[in-house]
Design a protein around this motif. Structure first.
Motif, PDB file in Angstrom:
ATOM      1  N   TYR A 187     -10.035 -29.467   5.090  1.00 31.23           N
ATOM      2  CA  TYR A 187      -8.697 -30.042   5.034  1.00 31.23           C
ATOM      3  C   TYR A 187      -7.746 -28.883   4.787  1.00 31.23           C
ATOM      4  O   TYR A 187      -8.065 -27.964   4.047  1.00 31.23           O
ATOM      5  N   VAL A 188      -6.578 -28.919   5.415  1.00 30.52           N
ATOM      6  CA  VAL A 188      -5.691 -27.761   5.370  1.00 30.52           C
ATOM      7  C   VAL A 188      -4.269 -28.186   5.025  1.00 30.52           C
ATOM      8  O   VAL A 188      -3.764 -29.171   5.560  1.00 30.52           O
ATOM      9  N   TYR A 189      -3.661 -27.432   4.108  1.00 35.82           N
ATOM     10  CA  TYR A 189      -2.236 -27.590   3.842  1.00 35.82           C
ATOM     11  C   TYR A 189      -1.518 -26.412   4.466  1.00 35.82           C
ATOM     12  O   TYR A 189      -1.999 -25.285   4.393  1.00 35.82           O
ATOM     13  N   CYS A 190      -0.355 -26.662   5.062  1.00 29.26           N
ATOM     14  CA  CYS A 190       0.399 -25.573   5.663  1.00 29.26           C
ATOM     15  C   CYS A 190       1.767 -25.475   5.004  1.00 29.26           C
ATOM     16  O   CYS A 190       2.519 -26.449   4.944  1.00 29.26           O
ATOM     17  N   LEU A 191       2.087 -24.288   4.466  1.00 30.14           N
ATOM     18  CA  LEU A 191       3.392 -24.044   3.852  1.00 30.14           C
ATOM     19  C   LEU A 191       4.259 -23.243   4.813  1.00 30.14           C
ATOM     20  O   LEU A 191       3.767 -22.384   5.532  1.00 30.14           O
ATOM     21  N   ALA A 192       5.548 -23.532   4.824  1.00 29.92           N
ATOM     22  CA  ALA A 192       6.497 -22.676   5.526  1.00 29.92           C
ATOM     23  C   ALA A 192       7.808 -22.721   4.769  1.00 29.92           C
ATOM     24  O   ALA A 192       8.250 -23.805   4.361  1.00 29.92           O
ATOM     25  N   HIS A 193       8.410 -21.583   4.548  1.00 26.60           N
ATOM     26  CA  HIS A 193       9.653 -21.482   3.790  1.00 26.60           C
ATOM     27  C   HIS A 193       9.541 -22.210   2.456  1.00 26.60           C
ATOM     28  O   HIS A 193      10.476 -22.875   2.025  1.00 26.60           O
ATOM     29  N   GLY A 194       8.400 -22.125   1.829  1.00 26.38           N
ATOM     30  CA  GLY A 194       8.232 -22.709   0.514  1.00 26.38           C
ATOM     31  C   GLY A 194       7.978 -24.204   0.503  1.00 26.38           C
ATOM     32  O   GLY A 194       7.755 -24.789  -0.545  1.00 26.38           O
ATOM     33  N   GLU A 195       8.040 -24.826   1.664  1.00 28.80           N
ATOM     34  CA  GLU A 195       7.844 -26.276   1.695  1.00 28.80           C
ATOM     35  C   GLU A 195       6.530 -26.627   2.368  1.00 28.80           C
ATOM     36  O   GLU A 195       6.052 -25.900   3.242  1.00 28.80           O
ATOM     37  N   LEU A 196       5.980 -27.770   1.981  1.00 28.08           N
ATOM     38  CA  LEU A 196       4.788 -28.250   2.649  1.00 28.08           C
ATOM     39  C   LEU A 196       5.184 -28.769   4.023  1.00 28.08           C
ATOM     40  O   LEU A 196       6.006 -29.670   4.153  1.00 28.08           O
ATOM     41  N   LEU A 197       4.613 -28.158   5.045  1.00 30.85           N
ATOM     42  CA  LEU A 197       5.042 -28.475   6.404  1.00 30.85           C
ATOM     43  C   LEU A 197       4.130 -29.515   7.022  1.00 30.85           C
ATOM     44  O   LEU A 197       4.574 -30.431   7.698  1.00 30.85           O
ATOM     45  N   ALA A 198       2.854 -29.360   6.781  1.00 33.00           N
ATOM     46  CA  ALA A 198       1.897 -30.264   7.420  1.00 33.00           C
ATOM     47  C   ALA A 198       0.622 -30.267   6.606  1.00 33.00           C
ATOM     48  O   ALA A 198       0.364 -29.352   5.831  1.00 33.00           O
ATOM     49  N   GLU A 199      -0.171 -31.297   6.755  1.00 33.77           N
ATOM     50  CA  GLU A 199      -1.492 -31.310   6.152  1.00 33.77           C
ATOM     51  C   GLU A 199      -2.403 -32.162   7.012  1.00 33.77           C
ATOM     52  O   GLU A 199      -1.942 -32.961   7.831  1.00 33.77           O
ATOM     53  N   GLY A 200      -3.688 -31.972   6.847  1.00 33.70           N
ATOM     54  CA  GLY A 200      -4.628 -32.764   7.634  1.00 33.70           C
ATOM     55  C   GLY A 200      -5.879 -31.956   7.875  1.00 33.70           C
ATOM     56  O   GLY A 200      -6.038 -30.861   7.321  1.00 33.70           O
ATOM     57  N   ASN A 201      -6.780 -32.488   8.693  1.00 38.77           N
ATOM     58  CA  ASN A 201      -7.956 -31.686   8.966  1.00 38.77           C
ATOM     59  C   ASN A 201      -7.578 -30.578   9.941  1.00 38.77           C
ATOM     60  O   ASN A 201      -6.542 -30.639  10.608  1.00 38.77           O
ATOM     61  N   PRO A 202      -8.391 -29.534  10.005  1.00 36.36           N
ATOM     62  CA  PRO A 202      -7.980 -28.324  10.725  1.00 36.36           C
ATOM     63  C   PRO A 202      -7.492 -28.577  12.142  1.00 36.36           C
ATOM     64  O   PRO A 202      -6.482 -27.997  12.553  1.00 36.36           O
ATOM     65  N   GLU A 203      -8.166 -29.474  12.873  1.00 41.61           N
ATOM     66  CA  GLU A 203      -7.756 -29.687  14.259  1.00 41.61           C
ATOM     67  C   GLU A 203      -6.340 -30.265  14.332  1.00 41.61           C
ATOM     68  O   GLU A 203      -5.505 -29.806  15.100  1.00 41.61           O
ATOM     69  N   GLN A 204      -6.103 -31.264  13.463  1.00 45.17           N
ATOM     70  CA  GLN A 204      -4.776 -31.877  13.451  1.00 45.17           C
ATOM     71  C   GLN A 204      -3.702 -30.838  13.162  1.00 45.17           C
ATOM     72  O   GLN A 204      -2.698 -30.741  13.865  1.00 45.17           O
TER      73      GLN A 204
END
Lengths: 326, 299, 247
Positions: free
Chosen positions: C215-232
């Motif tokens: 499962y992956v969380y993605c940050l950009a500019h300090g904010e949570l941009l997206a989350e989900g399993n890696p493919e998503q």
């Protein structure tokens, strides 16, 4: 690994020589008593400065506290000379250690040069306070009671007392450095933030190390006050710009962070100092100041540090032997 | 502590102490600004700062003995000390600038001991003063006394400081010094000879210490062991005010002058030096706990 | 599902710069989660906030059911939440083995152990773990003399030595010889499965994180941009924009 027999013999020879000094060189008993004191100074300084990386300019504080405590007890408790001296030194050592524990959480939270300058202030503040406080004799200082024995007995007694102090301090530190405690001190020196990030109770270790250092310095203080025969707040007890700096310098000269470095440094420095005092009449203090600058600027690695660079593999072995067993 | 009651009973004493404190403070500010300059530009804490002040004091004293009015001694002392500072840099300081801070502290500490002992051997241990002959000013019907020299020294200290500011702002070397303080590597890349900059910085530092020492010799006394308290005061002022903020340095210095005067009066003169050193420890520890609340360290 | 680490609306600003803006993320016990994001998106700041390196300006951080946002670094470490550093940190002047033996879990140690020597079982475990990361033959070398990649492995071994419940790994594959990365990933999986240590991994290398994390969380500019399993997450256009610098 083939060193031990030779080493044991060398240690035995030095011990025998040290014990025979009052017979062999009675004229130098006082100077050599001070040599042992210097060794204790350098060793206790290196416990923090070399092993833990906390460079203190104020360790002389604990020396002075021990000295004053001892002489006050000798003056006021109404005990016999030797009882007073031993109880006094013991009380001085405990007081010094307690003071270190008290100051520890505040002062040891300072890092790097803030610690160095803060401790410098601490030592000098103590000297200034003592010079203003009439109970401890103010600026005139105090005089310990007279030694009761026959003529010359005093020098011999204090020679052996100082020797005993050094002879206890060195093996104790050797044992300490081989324990987990020593490893944690080294870890704090190498990267204190990492040590904290690993959950080590660094403050506890740092404070304990300072207490140990203070204990031995306090013990020594009582002996030195009696050895010199007077206690002066600025020139003897809290002498930041003599004893206070010498401690640092001797450890650096011999090699910071090694067990034997401070011993070697203290011996070389003390000998040089005595030679200056004998041959450079009037200019000895200037020469000593110059020596300090020269050592720090040109020889900051110290004798053992230099030897390690010169013969790395041979030295590597000895370092391994001394420090490999965790 | 009896003096404390005295203070409440005669408020005019407050004025006296406050005035004396402010007038001393300006002189502290000079040495402190020098320390901040060296610290900021060279990354070096100069423990021999107070000894430079002491040497400036002796320069003024000997000029005074040679029949020169000590006020003219201020620029002369500054010039002499500039040369001395330059020499010290070329002889010792440049070798420790890039080493770790502890080595540089210890080296300058050694230098401070060396200079003390040299002064003791060459000038003698006697307490000296350079008499200005300016007399005393009486205020509030004689209840508050100010020796005129203190006022003159205050003005001279401010003038020296202003002169240094102008030098740093206008001259090429001054600009190079400020550039090095901001980013030594960039300064080097831009072709600034950092070694020369360091030599100048240390020289300037010595010069303002010299000026402040000359003022000290006029207003009070000079002796070989005068230095350490000045070093400690400078250090304290710098850690309160930070590097490179002139107004803060001046404010902290005046504050320290006042605090010291009050402490000396309340605790007794014999404890005034103890107060200075204890205050240093107290300030450091206070800062440390303050930062620890934010999970930070004083480093 | 029980969450071992729960962040609710964590905020951290440096002066005017907002490094983390209301970041909410949860990591269940026993999993490997990833944290990705372009340079300067606040990943390391978030790690620093979690382990108590600096105070946070708002929000809550719970570890193992306990609020830790006001605790200091060593206290959090003793609870069993450890981090490794992007710029690897080890005790350079000591040997690898010494680095290991002082990393035993401090919470189990009392006053008495302060002055004792390390017991043989600690030594054995230290050697086993050094073997595990492949540093067995180097155990008597000074840690400061190791290469960067080796220091990274040593740091991991030290962290394992202290039996954490959870590890925050800051770019574990950066600076490691690419041919060794697969071996390292394999070891990280074994750490997770065999030692039951939850992992939260910052990675730059997308291939690595897709391979490792479930499962992956993605940050950009300090904010949570997206989350989900890696493919998503990989397919999410917002993530692609953030990485490619569109906007």
């Amino acid at each position: 690994m083939k060193a031990p027999p030779f080493r044991h013999m060398a240690v035995a020879a030095v011990l025998a020589l040290a014990l025979l000094v009052p017979v062999l060189a009675p004229a130098y008993r006082s100077q050599l008593a001070l040599l042992w004191v210097m060794i204790v100074f350098a060793l206790t300084w290196d416990l923090l400065g070399g092993q833990m990386g906390y460079n203190s300019f104020g360790n002389v504080l604990f020396f002075g506290v021990g000295m004053y405590a001892c002489v006050i007890i000798q003056r006021d408790a109404g005990l016999g000379y030797f009882t007073g001296l031993f109880l006094g030194s013991g009380a001085g050592a405990l007081l010094a250690a307690a003071l270190a524990a008290l100051l520890g959480s505040g002062i040891l939270g300072l890092r790097g040069h803030y610690f160095a300058i803060g401790t410098l202030g601490l030592g000098i503040a103590a000297g200034e306070l003592a010079s203003g406080w009439q109970f401890v004799g103010g600026g005139g200082g105090m005089v310990p009671p007279l030694f009761p024995g026959e003529v010359g007995g005093r020098e011999t007694f204090f020679y052996y007392l100082s020797f005993a102090l050094a002879a206890v301090t060195l093996p104790f530190l050797r044992w300490l450095y081989a324990s987990r405690f020593g490893l944690v001190l080294n870890a704090i020196r190498d990267d204190e933030d990492k040590a904290e990030a690993m959950g080590l109770r660094t403050t506890r270790y740092k404070t304990t190390a300072w207490c140990i250092s203070a204990f031995f310095l306090g013990l020594t203080g009582g002996a030195v006050g009696n050895l010199l025969g007077f206690v002066d707040p600025r020139e003897v007890a809290f002498a930041g710009s003599t004893f206070g700096v010498w401690m640092v310098l001797m450890a650096i000269l011999g090699g910071k962070g090694t067990l034997w470095g401070p011993v070697i440094g203290a011996a070389v420095f003390h000998l040089t100092k005595e030679l200056f005092w004998t041959y450079l009449l009037g200019w000895q203090r200037v020469a000593l100041g110059l020596l300090i600058v020269v050592i720090v600027v040109f020889f900051p690695v110290g004798i053992l540090g230099w030897a390690r660079e010169r013969w790395p593999e041979r030295f590597g072995h000895r370092i391994d032997e001394a420090e490999a067993g965790p | 502590m009896g003096n404390l009651r005295l203070l409440f009973e005669s408020p005019v004493l407050l004025v006296q102490l406050l005035l004396d404190g402010i007038l001393i403070g300006a002189i502290f500010a000079l040495a402190a600004y020098g320390m901040a300059l060296v610290w900021g530009v060279m990354g070096l804490i100069n423990v021999a700062q107070g000894e430079l002040v002491m040497l400036g004091g002796y320069a003024a004293f000997y000029l005074y003995r040679a029949g020169i009015h000590p006020l003219f001694a201020v620029p002369v002392a500054a010039a002499l000390l500039f040369a001395a500072g330059w020499l010290l840099y070329r002889a010792v300081i440049f070798r420790v600038v890039d080493k770790d801070l502890f080595i540089s502290i210890l080296a300058t500490f050694g230098l401070s001991i060396l200079l003390q002992q040299l002064a003791n051997t060459l000038f003698g241990a006697d307490v000296r003063t350079a008499e200005s002959g300016f007399g005393t000013l009486f205020l509030f019907g004689g209840a508050v006394t100010v020796s005129r020299i203190k006022l003159v020294a205050f003005a001279a200290a401010l003038l020296t400081g202003a002169f240094l500011m102008q030098f740093l702002r206008r001259s090429r070397m001054g600009q190079a010094i400020r550039a090095t303080a901001q980013n030594p590597r960039a300064a080097r890349v831009m072709g600034i000879d950092t070694d020369r900059v360091h030599a100048w910085t240390f020289g300037l530092n010595a010069a303002i210490c010299g000026a402040s020492g000359a003022l000290v010799a006029m207003t009070w006394i000079v002796h070989p062991y005068l230095g350490l308290p000045y070093t400690v005061r400078s250090f304290m002022i710098v850690i309160i005010a930070g590097l490179g903020n002139v107004a803060a340095v001046l404010a902290a210095a005046l504050g320290l002058g006042v605090a010291e005067n009050f402490a000396g009066f309340i605790l007794g003169a014999e404890y005034q030096a103890a107060f200075v050193f204890a205050l240093l420890v107290a300030i450091l520890v206070w800062r440390r706990f303050w930062l620890a609340r934010e999970r930070r360290y004083l480093r | 599902m029980t969450f071992i680490l729960q962040l609710e609306r964590v905020r951290k600003a440096f002066g005017g710069l907002i490094a983390n803006k209301d970041v909410t993320l949860r990591v269940p016990a026993g999993k490997i989660f990833g944290l990705i994001g372009p340079n300067g998106s606040g990943k390391t700041t978030l790690f620093n906030s979690i382990v108590g390196h600096h105070p946070i300006d708002g929000g809550s951080i719970r570890f193992d059911g306990r609020e830790i946002s006001r605790l200091r670094v060593p206290e959090i470490a003793r609870l069993g939440l450890l981090r490794t550093f992007q710029q690897t940190r080890i005790y350079g002047g000591m040997t690898c083995l010494q680095n290991m033996v002082i990393s035993v879990p401090t919470s189990e140690l009392g006053w008495r152990s302060m002055f004792s020597r390390s017991p043989p079982e600690d030594l054995r475990r230290a050697e086993d773990l050094l073997d595990f990361v492949g540093l067995g033959p180097k155990r008597h070398l000074r840690a400061g003399d190791l290469s960067f990649g080796q220091q990274k492995l040593l740091e991991l071994a030290m962290a394992l030595m202290s039996r954490p419940k959870m590890l925050l790994l800051d770019e574990p594959t950066a600076g490691i010889n690419p041919t060794l990365i697969n071996g390292l990933l394999d070891r990280l999986r074994r750490v997770n499965q065999q030692l039951a240590i939850t992992l939260l991994v910052i990675e730059h290398n997308m291939g690595v994180i897709m391979n490792l994390a479930e499962y992956v969380y993605c940050l950009a500019h300090g904010e949570l941009l997206a989350e989900g399993n890696p493919e998503q997450v990989q397919k999410d256009p917002k993530v692609l924009d953030a990485y490619l610098g569109a906007r």
